[in-house]
Design a protein around this motif. Structure first.
Motif, PDB file in Angstrom:
ATOM      1  N   VAL A  24     -35.446  72.099   6.658  1.00 28.07           N
ATOM      2  CA  VAL A  24     -34.882  73.111   5.773  1.00 28.07           C
ATOM      3  C   VAL A  24     -33.641  72.535   5.101  1.00 28.07           C
ATOM      4  N   GLU A  25     -33.647  72.487   3.778  1.00 27.01           N
ATOM      5  CA  GLU A  25     -32.462  72.036   3.054  1.00 27.01           C
ATOM      6  C   GLU A  25     -31.460  73.179   3.005  1.00 27.01           C
ATOM      7  N   LEU A  26     -30.308  72.983   3.625  1.00 30.56           N
ATOM      8  CA  LEU A  26     -29.244  73.980   3.611  1.00 30.56           C
ATOM      9  C   LEU A  26     -28.296  73.733   2.449  1.00 30.56           C
ATOM     10  N   LEU A  27     -28.047  72.464   2.192  1.00 30.53           N
ATOM     11  CA  LEU A  27     -27.269  71.960   1.061  1.00 30.53           C
ATOM     12  C   LEU A  27     -27.928  70.647   0.673  1.00 30.53           C
ATOM     13  N   PRO A  28     -27.668  70.120  -0.507  1.00 32.24           N
ATOM     14  CA  PRO A  28     -28.291  68.833  -0.846  1.00 32.24           C
ATOM     15  C   PRO A  28     -27.994  67.731   0.176  1.00 32.24           C
ATOM     16  N   GLU A  29     -26.840  67.802   0.831  1.00 26.55           N
ATOM     17  CA  GLU A  29     -26.471  66.765   1.801  1.00 26.55           C
ATOM     18  C   GLU A  29     -26.680  67.199   3.255  1.00 26.55           C
ATOM     19  N   LEU A  30     -27.199  68.397   3.493  1.00 27.13           N
ATOM     20  CA  LEU A  30     -27.366  68.908   4.852  1.00 27.13           C
ATOM     21  C   LEU A  30     -28.753  69.513   5.028  1.00 27.13           C
ATOM     22  N   HIS A  31     -29.491  69.001   6.031  1.00 26.67           N
ATOM     23  CA  HIS A  31     -30.834  69.510   6.331  1.00 26.67           C
ATOM     24  C   HIS A  31     -30.914  69.904   7.797  1.00 26.67           C
ATOM     25  N   MET A  32     -31.579  71.024   8.050  1.00 28.92           N
ATOM     26  CA  MET A  32     -31.841  71.442   9.420  1.00 28.92           C
ATOM     27  C   MET A  32     -33.243  70.972   9.793  1.00 28.92           C
ATOM     28  N   LEU A  33     -33.357  70.351  10.958  1.00 30.03           N
ATOM     29  CA  LEU A  33     -34.647  69.938  11.507  1.00 30.03           C
ATOM     30  C   LEU A  33     -34.990  70.960  12.584  1.00 30.03           C
ATOM     31  N   ARG A  34     -35.972  71.776  12.322  1.00 28.52           N
ATOM     32  CA  ARG A  34     -36.341  72.842  13.259  1.00 28.52           C
ATOM     33  C   ARG A  34     -37.514  72.353  14.101  1.00 28.52           C
ATOM     34  N   PHE A  35     -37.225  72.012  15.362  1.00 30.99           N
ATOM     35  CA  PHE A  35     -38.242  71.544  16.295  1.00 30.99           C
ATOM     36  C   PHE A  35     -38.961  72.736  16.922  1.00 30.99           C
ATOM     37  N   GLU A  36     -39.988  72.455  17.684  1.00 31.45           N
ATOM     38  CA  GLU A  36     -40.670  73.516  18.422  1.00 31.45           C
ATOM     39  C   GLU A  36     -39.682  74.233  19.340  1.00 31.45           C
ATOM     40  N   VAL A  37     -38.777  73.455  19.933  1.00 31.52           N
ATOM     41  CA  VAL A  37     -37.691  74.004  20.741  1.00 31.52           C
ATOM     42  C   VAL A  37     -36.387  73.455  20.176  1.00 31.52           C
ATOM     43  N   GLY A  38     -35.563  74.310  19.653  1.00 33.27           N
ATOM     44  CA  GLY A  38     -34.249  73.908  19.164  1.00 33.27           C
ATOM     45  C   GLY A  38     -34.252  73.354  17.757  1.00 33.27           C
ATOM     46  N   GLN A  39     -33.090  72.870  17.358  1.00 25.13           N
ATOM     47  CA  GLN A  39     -32.946  72.273  16.041  1.00 25.13           C
ATOM     48  C   GLN A  39     -31.874  71.200  16.072  1.00 25.13           C
ATOM     49  N   ALA A  40     -31.869  70.395  15.024  1.00 29.05           N
ATOM     50  CA  ALA A  40     -30.858  69.370  14.817  1.00 29.05           C
ATOM     51  C   ALA A  40     -30.503  69.425  13.332  1.00 29.05           C
ATOM     52  N   TYR A  41     -29.487  68.686  12.954  1.00 28.19           N
ATOM     53  CA  TYR A  41     -29.045  68.686  11.563  1.00 28.19           C
ATOM     54  C   TYR A  41     -28.824  67.257  11.107  1.00 28.19           C
ATOM     55  N   LEU A  42     -29.216  66.971   9.874  1.00 25.32           N
ATOM     56  CA  LEU A  42     -28.972  65.680   9.242  1.00 25.32           C
ATOM     57  C   LEU A  42     -27.955  65.873   8.136  1.00 25.32           C
ATOM     58  N   TRP A  43     -26.865  65.124   8.206  1.00 26.45           N
ATOM     59  CA  TRP A  43     -25.810  65.175   7.199  1.00 26.45           C
ATOM     60  C   TRP A  43     -25.774  63.826   6.493  1.00 26.45           C
TER      61      TRP A  43
END
Length: 118
Positions: free
Chosen positions: A4-23
């Protein structure tokens, strides 16, 4: 996994359990949390899907020691050139050098206690 793109420079990675973020910034990529053990290929695919390379990942910042947040850190760090950051009180647990402290359920909702006990 959903990206999920939250901002052009920030993406949420939604796993089956939990999430992570790429900046993404001028210095490369930062991964905030790493998913469970074995999440490395999914993280690499996510990095590619946003137009970067796994080699662009510079650091992993772990918010705490729980498996769904820190489990994939060693695998991802093994890509090379990736620093892993964790609070000093979590680091020994993450490295497997010390046991995790027991949870504190003061004022916790019943569903949280039931989840832990299952």
């Amino acid at each position: 996994m959903e990206i999920v793109e939250l901002l052009p420079e920030l993406h949420m990675l939604r796993f089956e359990v939990g999430q992570a973020y790429l900046w993404r910034d001028a210095d490369g990529l930062t991964l905030i949390d790493s998913g469970v053990a074995g999440a490395g290929p999914a993280v690499a695919d996510a990095i590619l899907s946003i137009g970067s390379k796994p080699g662009d990942l510079r650091r992993v910042v772990l918010t705490h020691f729980h498996e769904d947040h820190a489990g994939g850190a060693a695998e991802i760090a093994a890509w090379g050139g990736v620093e892993v950051f964790a609070h000093r009180l979590d680091a020994g647990v993450i490295r497997g050098e010390s046991p995790a402290p027991p949870p504190v359920f003061t004022d916790a909702p019943d569903w949280e206690r039931a989840l832990f006990e299952s």
